[in-house]
Design a protein around this motif. Structure first.
Motif, PDB file in Angstrom:
ATOM      1  N   ALA A 175     -29.147   3.596 -33.025  1.00 33.93           N
ATOM      2  CA  ALA A 175     -28.943   3.976 -34.428  1.00 33.93           C
ATOM      3  C   ALA A 175     -27.457   4.214 -34.707  1.00 33.93           C
ATOM      4  N   MET A 176     -26.762   4.829 -33.751  1.00 33.32           N
ATOM      5  CA  MET A 176     -25.326   5.051 -33.924  1.00 33.32           C
ATOM      6  C   MET A 176     -24.562   3.737 -33.787  1.00 33.32           C
ATOM      7  N   PHE A 177     -24.913   2.950 -32.774  1.00 31.67           N
ATOM      8  CA  PHE A 177     -24.189   1.712 -32.498  1.00 31.67           C
ATOM      9  C   PHE A 177     -24.324   0.704 -33.638  1.00 31.67           C
ATOM     10  N   SER A 178     -25.506   0.655 -34.249  1.00 36.71           N
ATOM     11  CA  SER A 178     -25.717  -0.296 -35.337  1.00 36.71           C
ATOM     12  C   SER A 178     -25.203   0.227 -36.673  1.00 36.71           C
ATOM     13  N   GLY A 179     -24.757   1.478 -36.707  1.00 39.61           N
ATOM     14  CA  GLY A 179     -24.172   2.037 -37.928  1.00 39.61           C
ATOM     15  C   GLY A 179     -25.190   2.369 -39.001  1.00 39.61           C
ATOM     16  N   LYS A 180     -26.315   2.944 -38.602  1.00 39.22           N
ATOM     17  CA  LYS A 180     -27.330   3.354 -39.576  1.00 39.22           C
ATOM     18  C   LYS A 180     -26.703   4.365 -40.543  1.00 39.22           C
ATOM     19  N   PRO A 181     -27.040   4.274 -41.820  1.00 40.05           N
ATOM     20  CA  PRO A 181     -26.431   5.161 -42.823  1.00 40.05           C
ATOM     21  C   PRO A 181     -26.603   6.657 -42.518  1.00 40.05           C
ATOM     22  N   GLU A 182     -27.767   7.036 -41.962  1.00 43.60           N
ATOM     23  CA  GLU A 182     -27.990   8.459 -41.652  1.00 43.60           C
ATOM     24  C   GLU A 182     -26.995   8.955 -40.609  1.00 43.60           C
ATOM     25  N   MET A 183     -26.755   8.117 -39.602  1.00 38.53           N
ATOM     26  CA  MET A 183     -25.817   8.492 -38.539  1.00 38.53           C
ATOM     27  C   MET A 183     -24.388   8.538 -39.077  1.00 38.53           C
ATOM     28  N   LEU A 184     -24.036   7.548 -39.886  1.00 38.47           N
ATOM     29  CA  LEU A 184     -22.686   7.535 -40.453  1.00 38.47           C
ATOM     30  C   LEU A 184     -22.468   8.731 -41.365  1.00 38.47           C
ATOM     31  N   GLU A 185     -23.521   9.133 -42.084  1.00 34.04           N
ATOM     32  CA  GLU A 185     -23.421  10.304 -42.957  1.00 34.04           C
ATOM     33  C   GLU A 185     -23.246  11.585 -42.135  1.00 34.04           C
ATOM     34  N   MET A 186     -24.057  11.725 -41.083  1.00 37.43           N
ATOM     35  CA  MET A 186     -23.980  12.933 -40.258  1.00 37.43           C
ATOM     36  C   MET A 186     -22.610  13.050 -39.589  1.00 37.43           C
ATOM     37  N   PHE A 187     -22.162  11.976 -38.948  1.00 34.11           N
ATOM     38  CA  PHE A 187     -20.876  12.027 -38.265  1.00 34.11           C
ATOM     39  C   PHE A 187     -19.710  11.968 -39.248  1.00 34.11           C
ATOM     40  N   GLY A 188     -19.947  11.441 -40.436  1.00 34.27           N
ATOM     41  CA  GLY A 188     -18.902  11.369 -41.454  1.00 34.27           C
ATOM     42  C   GLY A 188     -18.443  12.733 -41.912  1.00 34.27           C
ATOM     43  N   LYS A 189     -19.354  13.710 -41.911  1.00 34.29           N
ATOM     44  CA  LYS A 189     -18.943  15.054 -42.333  1.00 34.29           C
ATOM     45  C   LYS A 189     -18.001  15.704 -41.327  1.00 34.29           C
ATOM     46  N   TRP A 190     -17.893  15.095 -40.125  1.00 30.62           N
ATOM     47  CA  TRP A 190     -16.940  15.581 -39.117  1.00 30.62           C
ATOM     48  C   TRP A 190     -15.767  14.613 -38.971  1.00 30.62           C
ATOM     49  N   ASN A 191     -15.615  13.735 -39.963  1.00 26.07           N
ATOM     50  CA  ASN A 191     -14.513  12.764 -40.022  1.00 26.07           C
ATOM     51  C   ASN A 191     -14.527  11.741 -38.893  1.00 26.07           C
ATOM     52  N   PHE A 192     -15.712  11.344 -38.437  1.00 28.15           N
ATOM     53  CA  PHE A 192     -15.837  10.260 -37.465  1.00 28.15           C
ATOM     54  C   PHE A 192     -15.806   8.945 -38.241  1.00 28.15           C
ATOM     55  N   SER A 193     -15.024   7.999 -37.780  1.00 29.27           N
ATOM     56  CA  SER A 193     -15.032   6.670 -38.402  1.00 29.27           C
ATOM     57  C   SER A 193     -16.268   5.909 -37.919  1.00 29.27           C
ATOM     58  N   LYS A 194     -16.521   4.766 -38.562  1.00 29.38           N
ATOM     59  CA  LYS A 194     -17.658   3.942 -38.144  1.00 29.38           C
ATOM     60  C   LYS A 194     -17.466   3.477 -36.707  1.00 29.38           C
ATOM     61  N   THR A 195     -16.227   3.155 -36.343  1.00 24.75           N
ATOM     62  CA  THR A 195     -15.940   2.719 -34.973  1.00 24.75           C
ATOM     63  C   THR A 195     -16.209   3.843 -33.974  1.00 24.75           C
ATOM     64  N   ALA A 196     -15.825   5.065 -34.321  1.00 26.14           N
ATOM     65  CA  ALA A 196     -16.064   6.205 -33.427  1.00 26.14           C
ATOM     66  C   ALA A 196     -17.554   6.452 -33.242  1.00 26.14           C
ATOM     67  N   VAL A 197     -18.328   6.298 -34.310  1.00 23.51           N
ATOM     68  CA  VAL A 197     -19.787   6.465 -34.215  1.00 23.51           C
ATOM     69  C   VAL A 197     -20.376   5.370 -33.327  1.00 23.51           C
ATOM     70  N   MET A 198     -19.863   4.136 -33.463  1.00 21.46           N
ATOM     71  CA  MET A 198     -20.351   3.031 -32.634  1.00 21.46           C
ATOM     72  C   MET A 198     -20.011   3.270 -31.157  1.00 21.46           C
ATOM     73  N   ILE A 199     -18.825   3.786 -30.872  1.00 18.38           N
ATOM     74  CA  ILE A 199     -18.445   4.093 -29.487  1.00 18.38           C
ATOM     75  C   ILE A 199     -19.342   5.192 -28.933  1.00 18.38           C
ATOM     76  N   ASN A 200     -19.603   6.202 -29.743  1.00 14.94           N
ATOM     77  CA  ASN A 200     -20.500   7.288 -29.331  1.00 14.94           C
ATOM     78  C   ASN A 200     -21.903   6.744 -29.063  1.00 14.94           C
ATOM     79  N   GLY A 201     -22.363   5.812 -29.888  1.00 19.78           N
ATOM     80  CA  GLY A 201     -23.673   5.194 -29.683  1.00 19.78           C
ATOM     81  C   GLY A 201     -23.724   4.378 -28.404  1.00 19.78           C
ATOM     82  N   GLY A 202     -22.659   3.620 -28.144  1.00 21.42           N
ATOM     83  CA  GLY A 202     -22.600   2.844 -26.906  1.00 21.42           C
ATOM     84  C   GLY A 202     -22.607   3.733 -25.679  1.00 21.42           C
ATOM     85  N   THR A 203     -21.885   4.850 -25.766  1.00 21.05           N
ATOM     86  CA  THR A 203     -21.848   5.810 -24.657  1.00 21.05           C
ATOM     87  C   THR A 203     -23.230   6.437 -24.439  1.00 21.05           C
TER      88      THR A 203
END
Length: 116
Positions: free
Chosen positions: A24-52
């Protein structure tokens, strides 16, 4: 024997949840981007976190990388808990605690195929 079976089921649950959330993080699901967005994570950072997270879930399956996989998974969960607490979201942090405890219980029981 029963303990190894229970631990195997717990490991499968943790791996399935890790792959699901990681994807869900790696594919950039809107819910994940919204949750991590409030902590100023970029889409790339969320994807890296998902891959990890996906990598950690796969590492849990093998006895030689079991501890490292659990460590990575627990570190990711702990990061989310800390970020939730920094944003004063006690409910969000409390939701993550059972997942952290799941990794700690799995670590305590060790890998079921471990020879030691």
């Amino acid at each position: 024997m029963i303990l190894k079976l229970i631990n195997s089921v717990l490991i499968l649950i943790a791996v399935c949840m890790g792959v699901k959330q990681g994807y869900a993080m790696f594919s950039g699901k809107p819910e994940m981007l919204e949750m991590f967005g409030k902590w100023n994570f970029s889409k790339t950072a969320v994807m890296i976190n998902g891959g990890t997270t996906i990598l950690a879930a796969v590492l849990i399956l093998f006895p030689k990388t079991f501890v490292w996989g659990n460590f990575l998974m627990a570190a990711g969960i702990l990061m989310i808990i800390c970020l939730q607490l920094v944003s004063k979201d006690l409910k969000g942090a409390s939701i993550e605690i059972p997942f952290l405890l799941l990794n700690l219980v799995i670590l305590y029981f060790q890998h079921p195929l471990n020879k030691a």
